[in-house]
Motif scaffolding. Structure first.
Motif, PDB file in Angstrom:
ATOM      1  N   ARG A  66       6.662 -58.821 -20.334  1.00  0.00           N
ATOM      2  CA  ARG A  66       7.291 -59.677 -21.327  1.00  0.00           C
ATOM      3  C   ARG A  66       6.509 -59.962 -22.544  1.00  0.00           C
ATOM      4  O   ARG A  66       5.187 -60.128 -22.541  1.00  0.00           O
ATOM      5  N   THR A  67       7.036 -59.771 -23.613  1.00  0.00           N
ATOM      6  CA  THR A  67       6.801 -60.309 -24.891  1.00  0.00           C
ATOM      7  C   THR A  67       7.266 -61.475 -25.580  1.00  0.00           C
ATOM      8  O   THR A  67       8.542 -61.347 -25.620  1.00  0.00           O
ATOM      9  N   LEU A  68       6.384 -62.399 -25.767  1.00  0.00           N
ATOM     10  CA  LEU A  68       7.147 -63.809 -26.338  1.00  0.00           C
ATOM     11  C   LEU A  68       6.828 -63.903 -27.644  1.00  0.00           C
ATOM     12  O   LEU A  68       5.608 -63.916 -28.028  1.00  0.00           O
ATOM     13  N   PHE A  69       7.853 -64.174 -28.550  1.00  0.00           N
ATOM     14  CA  PHE A  69       7.558 -64.394 -29.905  1.00  0.00           C
ATOM     15  C   PHE A  69       7.830 -65.982 -30.101  1.00  0.00           C
ATOM     16  O   PHE A  69       8.947 -66.291 -29.689  1.00  0.00           O
ATOM     17  N   LEU A  70       7.126 -66.453 -30.885  1.00  0.00           N
ATOM     18  CA  LEU A  70       7.197 -67.915 -31.466  1.00  0.00           C
ATOM     19  C   LEU A  70       7.108 -67.663 -33.109  1.00  0.00           C
ATOM     20  O   LEU A  70       6.194 -67.730 -33.609  1.00  0.00           O
ATOM     21  N   THR A  71       8.364 -68.069 -33.779  1.00  0.00           N
ATOM     22  CA  THR A  71       8.165 -67.815 -35.037  1.00  0.00           C
ATOM     23  C   THR A  71       8.691 -69.265 -35.732  1.00  0.00           C
ATOM     24  O   THR A  71       9.567 -69.868 -35.232  1.00  0.00           O
ATOM     25  N   ALA A  72       7.914 -69.778 -36.791  1.00  0.00           N
ATOM     26  CA  ALA A  72       8.206 -70.851 -37.641  1.00  0.00           C
ATOM     27  C   ALA A  72       9.740 -70.762 -38.042  1.00  0.00           C
ATOM     28  O   ALA A  72      10.131 -69.896 -38.883  1.00  0.00           O
ATOM     29  N   GLU A  81      11.766 -66.269 -28.981  1.00  0.00           N
ATOM     30  CA  GLU A  81      12.520 -65.043 -28.439  1.00  0.00           C
ATOM     31  C   GLU A  81      11.665 -64.227 -27.401  1.00  0.00           C
ATOM     32  O   GLU A  81      10.228 -64.189 -27.451  1.00  0.00           O
ATOM     33  N   ILE A  82      12.329 -63.839 -26.382  1.00  0.00           N
ATOM     34  CA  ILE A  82      11.617 -63.118 -25.210  1.00  0.00           C
ATOM     35  C   ILE A  82      12.036 -61.788 -25.130  1.00  0.00           C
ATOM     36  O   ILE A  82      13.319 -61.584 -25.035  1.00  0.00           O
ATOM     37  N   HIS A  83      11.247 -60.652 -25.026  1.00  0.00           N
ATOM     38  CA  HIS A  83      11.605 -59.462 -24.952  1.00  0.00           C
ATOM     39  C   HIS A  83      10.944 -58.991 -23.268  1.00  0.00           C
ATOM     40  O   HIS A  83       9.955 -59.307 -23.145  1.00  0.00           O
ATOM     41  N   ARG A  84      11.818 -58.309 -22.845  1.00  0.00           N
ATOM     42  CA  ARG A  84      11.411 -57.424 -21.758  1.00  0.00           C
ATOM     43  C   ARG A  84      10.929 -56.172 -21.931  1.00  0.00           C
ATOM     44  O   ARG A  84      11.915 -55.627 -22.347  1.00  0.00           O
ATOM     45  N   GLU A  85       9.655 -55.960 -21.723  1.00  0.00           N
ATOM     46  CA  GLU A  85       9.372 -54.245 -22.155  1.00  0.00           C
ATOM     47  C   GLU A  85       8.890 -53.560 -21.182  1.00  0.00           C
ATOM     48  O   GLU A  85       8.045 -54.082 -20.302  1.00  0.00           O
ATOM     49  N   VAL A  86       9.013 -52.256 -20.941  1.00  0.00           N
ATOM     50  CA  VAL A  86       8.546 -51.310 -20.045  1.00  0.00           C
ATOM     51  C   VAL A  86       7.946 -50.163 -20.840  1.00  0.00           C
ATOM     52  O   VAL A  86       8.623 -49.382 -21.473  1.00  0.00           O
ATOM     53  N   ARG A  87       6.816 -49.824 -20.932  1.00  0.00           N
ATOM     54  CA  ARG A  87       6.193 -48.658 -21.572  1.00  0.00           C
ATOM     55  C   ARG A  87       6.619 -48.789 -22.851  1.00  0.00           C
ATOM     56  O   ARG A  87       6.631 -47.716 -23.388  1.00  0.00           O
TER      57      ARG A  87
END
Length: 130
Positions: A66-72, A81-87
């Motif tokens: 998981r990569t979680l983004f929190l933007t003003a 925003e949440i991304h699911r990433e593999v490699r």
């Protein structure tokens, strides 16, 4: 570690992205593997001239897949925003409410804490305020 207590501690400072950035980069970043938490700043000319970081604009937390983004946001309320990433390949991305983002962050942090004693101690400090 109690899920609800961690989530409540994480939810405490979400209204102000700058405060939230300090919580994540201070309390948690030291206990997580290097590079897990990054903060992007918007710097005005005055900030640059005075050598200041500027205003926190985006927080990125990378834990597992998981990569979680929190933007003003425009109204001052952060957007998630949440991304699911593999490699390094993004398999999915989802715009989420702040509550969903905090829930996902809590799940990821607890999973990390179960595997790492330093992360567990950082979560304890976050919950207890110490």
């Amino acid at each position: 570690m109690d899920f609800d207590m961690v989530a409540a501690a994480l939810r405490r400072d979400t209204a102000d992205l700058g405060t939230y950035a300090r919580v994540l980069t201070g309390t948690l970043a030291d206990a997580l593997p290097p590079g897990c938490v990054t903060v992007d700043y918007e710097r005005s000319l005055g900030d640059r001239l005075r050598g200041r970081d500027g205003r926190a604009h985006r927080i990125v937390v990378r834990l597992g897949e998981r990569t979680l983004f929190l933007t003003a946001g425009n109204g001052g309320r952060p957007t998630g925003e949440i991304h699911r990433e593999v490699r390094g390949v993004v398999l999915s991305r989802e715009q989420v409410t702040l509550d969903v983002w905090v829930h996902a962050l809590t799940e990821s942090l607890i999973a990390q804490a179960e595997a790492d004693a330093r992360a567990a101690e950082a979560l304890r400090r976050l919950v207890t305020g110490g």
